[in-house]
Design an enzyme around this catalytic site. Structure first.
Site, PDB file in Angstrom:
ATOM      1  N   ALA A  36      15.342  14.666  13.089  1.00 27.46           N
ATOM      2  CA  ALA A  36      14.160  15.499  13.360  1.00 27.46           C
ATOM      3  C   ALA A  36      13.700  16.165  12.066  1.00 27.46           C
ATOM      4  O   ALA A  36      14.510  16.490  11.201  1.00 27.46           O
ATOM      5  CB  ALA A  36      14.507  16.550  14.406  1.00 27.46           C
TER       6      ALA A  36
ATOM      7  N   LYS B 287      -1.284   2.148 -17.263  1.00 28.21           N
ATOM      8  CA  LYS B 287       0.009   1.807 -16.674  1.00 28.21           C
ATOM      9  C   LYS B 287       0.676   0.688 -17.480  1.00 28.21           C
ATOM     10  O   LYS B 287       1.866   0.744 -17.799  1.00 28.21           O
ATOM     11  CB  LYS B 287      -0.240   1.282 -15.246  1.00 28.21           C
ATOM     12  CG  LYS B 287       0.564   1.981 -14.186  1.00 28.21           C
ATOM     13  CD  LYS B 287       0.230   1.450 -12.817  1.00 28.21           C
ATOM     14  CE  LYS B 287       0.164   2.610 -11.840  1.00 28.21           C
ATOM     15  NZ  LYS B 287       0.064   2.207 -10.458  1.00 28.21           N
TER      16      LYS B 287
ATOM     17  N   LYS C  58       9.737  12.182   0.719  1.00 29.42           N
ATOM     18  CA  LYS C  58      11.172  12.011   0.920  1.00 29.42           C
ATOM     19  C   LYS C  58      11.855  12.116  -0.435  1.00 29.42           C
ATOM     20  O   LYS C  58      11.171  12.113  -1.470  1.00 29.42           O
ATOM     21  CB  LYS C  58      11.474  10.686   1.603  1.00 29.42           C
ATOM     22  CG  LYS C  58      11.187   9.448   0.785  1.00 29.42           C
ATOM     23  CD  LYS C  58      11.888   8.300   1.463  1.00 29.42           C
ATOM     24  CE  LYS C  58      11.399   6.974   1.028  1.00 29.42           C
ATOM     25  NZ  LYS C  58      12.073   5.877   1.657  1.00 29.42           N
TER      26      LYS C  58
ATOM     27  N   CYS D 164       3.177   4.740   3.544  1.00 27.78           N
ATOM     28  CA  CYS D 164       3.095   3.628   4.503  1.00 27.78           C
ATOM     29  C   CYS D 164       2.863   4.068   5.951  1.00 27.78           C
ATOM     30  O   CYS D 164       1.865   3.671   6.551  1.00 27.78           O
ATOM     31  CB  CYS D 164       4.355   2.776   4.414  1.00 27.78           C
ATOM     32  SG  CYS D 164       4.485   1.920   2.832  1.00 27.78           S
TER      33      CYS D 164
HETATM   34  N1  LIG Z   1       5.187   2.005  -1.411  1.00 28.04           N
HETATM   35  C1  LIG Z   1       6.000   1.447  -0.536  1.00 28.04           C
HETATM   36  O1  LIG Z   1       7.089   1.924  -0.278  1.00 28.04           O
HETATM   37  C2  LIG Z   1       5.584   0.181   0.174  1.00 28.04           C
HETATM   38  C3  LIG Z   1       6.542  -0.530   0.919  1.00 28.04           C
HETATM   39  C4  LIG Z   1       6.166  -1.701   1.547  1.00 28.04           C
HETATM   40  C5  LIG Z   1       4.848  -2.144   1.467  1.00 28.04           C
HETATM   41  N2  LIG Z   1       3.933  -1.426   0.752  1.00 28.04           N
HETATM   42  C6  LIG Z   1       2.577  -1.940   0.658  1.00 28.04           C
HETATM   43  O2  LIG Z   1       2.404  -2.526  -0.620  1.00 28.04           O
HETATM   44  C7  LIG Z   1       1.057  -2.337  -1.068  1.00 28.04           C
HETATM   45  C8  LIG Z   1       1.053  -1.629  -2.405  1.00 28.04           C
HETATM   46  O3  LIG Z   1       1.586  -0.346  -2.248  1.00 28.04           O
HETATM   47  P1  LIG Z   1       2.059   0.540  -3.490  1.00 28.04           P
HETATM   48  O4  LIG Z   1       2.752   1.716  -2.929  1.00 28.04           O
HETATM   49  O5  LIG Z   1       2.777  -0.332  -4.466  1.00 28.04           O
HETATM   50  O6  LIG Z   1       0.618   0.944  -4.085  1.00 28.04           O
HETATM   51  P2  LIG Z   1       0.279   1.565  -5.520  1.00 28.04           P
HETATM   52  O7  LIG Z   1      -0.954   2.336  -5.337  1.00 28.04           O
HETATM   53  O8  LIG Z   1       1.503   2.213  -6.092  1.00 28.04           O
HETATM   54  O9  LIG Z   1      -0.015   0.285  -6.437  1.00 28.04           O
HETATM   55  C9  LIG Z   1      -1.144  -0.521  -6.327  1.00 28.04           C
HETATM   56  C10 LIG Z   1      -1.512  -0.997  -7.729  1.00 28.04           C
HETATM   57  O10 LIG Z   1      -2.505  -2.000  -7.620  1.00 28.04           O
HETATM   58  C11 LIG Z   1      -3.391  -1.855  -8.713  1.00 28.04           C
HETATM   59  N3  LIG Z   1      -4.627  -2.607  -8.419  1.00 28.04           N
HETATM   60  C12 LIG Z   1      -5.590  -2.331  -7.502  1.00 28.04           C
HETATM   61  N4  LIG Z   1      -6.542  -3.298  -7.511  1.00 28.04           N
HETATM   62  C13 LIG Z   1      -6.156  -4.200  -8.428  1.00 28.04           C
HETATM   63  C14 LIG Z   1      -6.706  -5.432  -8.892  1.00 28.04           C
HETATM   64  N5  LIG Z   1      -7.832  -5.923  -8.402  1.00 28.04           N
HETATM   65  N6  LIG Z   1      -6.042  -6.087  -9.855  1.00 28.04           N
HETATM   66  C15 LIG Z   1      -4.899  -5.598 -10.374  1.00 28.04           C
HETATM   67  N7  LIG Z   1      -4.313  -4.457  -9.977  1.00 28.04           N
HETATM   68  C16 LIG Z   1      -4.939  -3.762  -9.018  1.00 28.04           C
HETATM   69  C17 LIG Z   1      -3.543  -0.364  -8.869  1.00 28.04           C
HETATM   70  O11 LIG Z   1      -4.019  -0.028 -10.153  1.00 28.04           O
HETATM   71  C18 LIG Z   1      -2.100   0.101  -8.619  1.00 28.04           C
HETATM   72  O12 LIG Z   1      -1.357   0.174  -9.823  1.00 28.04           O
HETATM   73  C19 LIG Z   1       0.357  -1.556   0.033  1.00 28.04           C
HETATM   74  O13 LIG Z   1      -0.289  -2.467   0.891  1.00 28.04           O
HETATM   75  C20 LIG Z   1       1.506  -0.892   0.758  1.00 28.04           C
HETATM   76  O14 LIG Z   1       1.200  -0.634   2.114  1.00 28.04           O
HETATM   77  C21 LIG Z   1       4.277  -0.287   0.101  1.00 28.04           C
END
Ligand SMILES: NC(=O)c1ccc[n+]([C@@H]2O[C@H](COP(=O)([O-])OP(=O)(O)OC[C@H]3O[C@@H](n4cnc5c(N)ncnc54)[C@H](O)[C@@H]3O)[C@@H](O)[C@H]2O)c1
Length: 439
Positions: free
Chosen positions: A255, A35, A324, A263
């Site tokens: 709906a 990445k 979505k 999430c």
């Molecule tokens: N996706 C959304 O729309 C959204 C919105 C609000 C909140 N969140 C929350 O945000 C958090 C992240 O979600 P996301 O969708 O971005 O997840 P994601 O899977 O897209 O990204 C997570 C990233 O963290 C990296 N990672 C994991 N362990 C790691 C470590 N120890 N060190 C460095 N990098 C590490 C992974 O390689 C990955 O790239 C979750 O808790 C999610 O619930 C997501």
């Protein structure tokens, strides 16, 4: 100011890029080296509107960089954000916090001077305290505060949501941490964004309460849609009729096939588990989880019914696979239930999604892939709209009728009107609305 973003996924990358746009120096770190290598070459690992330009602009300005060196990213940072994934733990539905805790341990080892360690990941109540304990245990000498700053952005409009949020929630318990967070969010303070300061626990719970409330609203209108079908009412008119009431509001009253995504499914389940564990069950959310699961599974049966009771040997065109529009995110998408169920019932599925096919190919074996909507619909016995991408909203209905074997369309997003479909000679099935001739 300097920020280190740990985890460069949907939330970490967008948040990091947006903070850099605010003028902050940001280093995004991820343990996934592929990445980071892509990002360094200007290749976005996700699809999000406007993200590539935002990233390019800030990289060019020297404010945004990408690293696989955690120590270098954290060194000298005023704030270290943890934005790693918190998926459902296999087997019990609790949030899997192993990535958050691993990140906390790694950050602890890398801390140099005072920093706030900010959980941006969605984490259950108590996680911030545990992060604090982990860091304190690993580095008794470290000078830090733990802050909870849940993220409310929506995929598909993530940059706008981050830059102009309805509110910012900050759980912080020292004035020093609050002051640092105020400085970081100063551009939003200047546009009068409400900034709510709370304790760690309250901030953590706000995020779950928000997501489960929205999931409840969706599930409510989905059940009303089912009722509409039984009694001959129109769910879109019901939604309008109740949504104009300011106490209810119009949003999240569409709906559809049941909520999915990265999430709502995991967060509803995690809140149920948290509430059970502390002896304060939230029955309404338990029901929402169960109803939504059932709903996603029931969608394929609608397609089978629209095809006269069997899809054995039929070709079904599926338009839209992501949970979505305007994202490539396939996590917990309703399509992951619908497509295999149709295949199991004997159908051959040909699918098309504008951005999600790369992800989907790994998750949906045995599917044929269309080049566009019409290619997917060619010779099909029925079409199913699973995701309301804009390009599916204005299909050429004459062409659709011409290319399909049978002009049958199951619209799980209600993006067409029954009367226009009837006029075009298409057998149209939507959610919670009477067919045109019954109105
Ligand atoms: N996706 C959304 O729309 C959204 C919105 C609000 C909140 N969140 C929350 O945000 C958090 C992240 O979600 P996301 O969708 O971005 O997840 P994601 O899977 O897209 O990204 C997570 C990233 O963290 C990296 N990672 C994991 N362990 C790691 C470590 N120890 N060190 C460095 N990098 C590490 C992974 O390689 C990955 O790239 C979750 O808790 C999610 O619930 C997501």
């Amino acid at each position: 100011m300097r920020v280190a973003m740990i985890g460069t996924g949907y939330v970490g990358l967008v948040s990091g890029a947006c903070f850099s746009e605010f003028g902050v120096e940001v280093v995004c770190f991820d343990k996934n080296g592929g990445k980071i290598a892509d990002l360094r070459q200007g290749k976005m690992p996700i699809y999000e509107t406007g993200l590539d330009e935002l990233v390019a602009r800030n990289v060019q300005a020297g404010r945004l960089s990408f690293s696989t060196d955690l120590a270098a990213a954290v060194k000298g940072a005023d704030a270290v954000f943890i934005a790693v994934g918190t998926p459902s733990r296999r087997g019990d539905g609790h949030a899997d916090l192993s990535y958050v805790y691993a990140a906390a341990r790694e950050v602890a080892a890398a801390l140099t001077g005072y920093a706030v360690i900010v959980t941006k990941s969605t984490v259950p109540v108590g996680t911030g305290r545990e992060v604090e304990r982990i860091v304190r245990e690993a580095r008794p000498d470290a000078d830090f505060d733990v802050v909870s700053n849940p993220e409310f952005l929506r995929e598909g409009s993530a940059i706008g949501d981050f830059m102009r949020p309805d509110r910012v929630v900050i759980g912080a318990e020292t004035e020093r941490a609050r002051e640092l967070m105020r400085r970081l969010y100063r551009p939003l303070y200047l546009i009068e964004t409400p900034i709510i300061f709370t304790t760690l626990e309250t901030a953590e719970l706000i995020k779950y309460a928000a997501n489960t409330f929205l999931a409840t609203k969706i599930t409510f209108i989905n059940e009303i849609a089912d009722l509409c079908e039984k009694v001959g009412a129109d769910v879109q008119d019901v939604a309008k009729g109740i949504g104009l009431d300011g106490r209810i509001g119009r949003k999240f009253l569409h709906a559809g096939p049941g909520y999915g995504g990265s999430c709502f499914p995991k967060d509803t389940l995690a809140l149920v588990r948290t509430a059970e564990a502390v002896g304060s069950p939230i029955r309404i959310v338990e029901t929402v989880v169960a109803v939504n699961e059932r709903r996603k599974k029931a969608m394929a049966a609608r397609v089978v019914a629209a095809c006269g009771g069997s899809v054995k040997g039929a070709t079904i065109a599926v338009l839209g696979l992501t949970f979505k529009p305007n994202t490539d995110d396939m996590r917990d998408s309703p399509s992951l239930e619908i497509v295999p169920a149709l295949q199991k019932a004997g159908a051959r599925v040909r699918a098309y999604d504008p951005e999600g096919m790369k992800e989907a190919k790994a998750l949906l074996p045995g599917v044929d892939w269309g080049k566009d909507a019409y290619d997917a619909l060619a010779d099909a016995d029925a079409g199913v709209i699973v995701t309301e991408w804009n390009q599916f909203r204005a299909l050429d209905l004459a062409r659709l009728r011409q290319v399909m074997k049978r002009p049958v369309l199951v619209d799980l997003r209600n993006i067409y009107r029954p009367d226009e479909m009837a006029a075009a000679g298409i057998a149209y099935h939507s959610i919670g609305r009477p067919p045109a001739d019954a109105k």
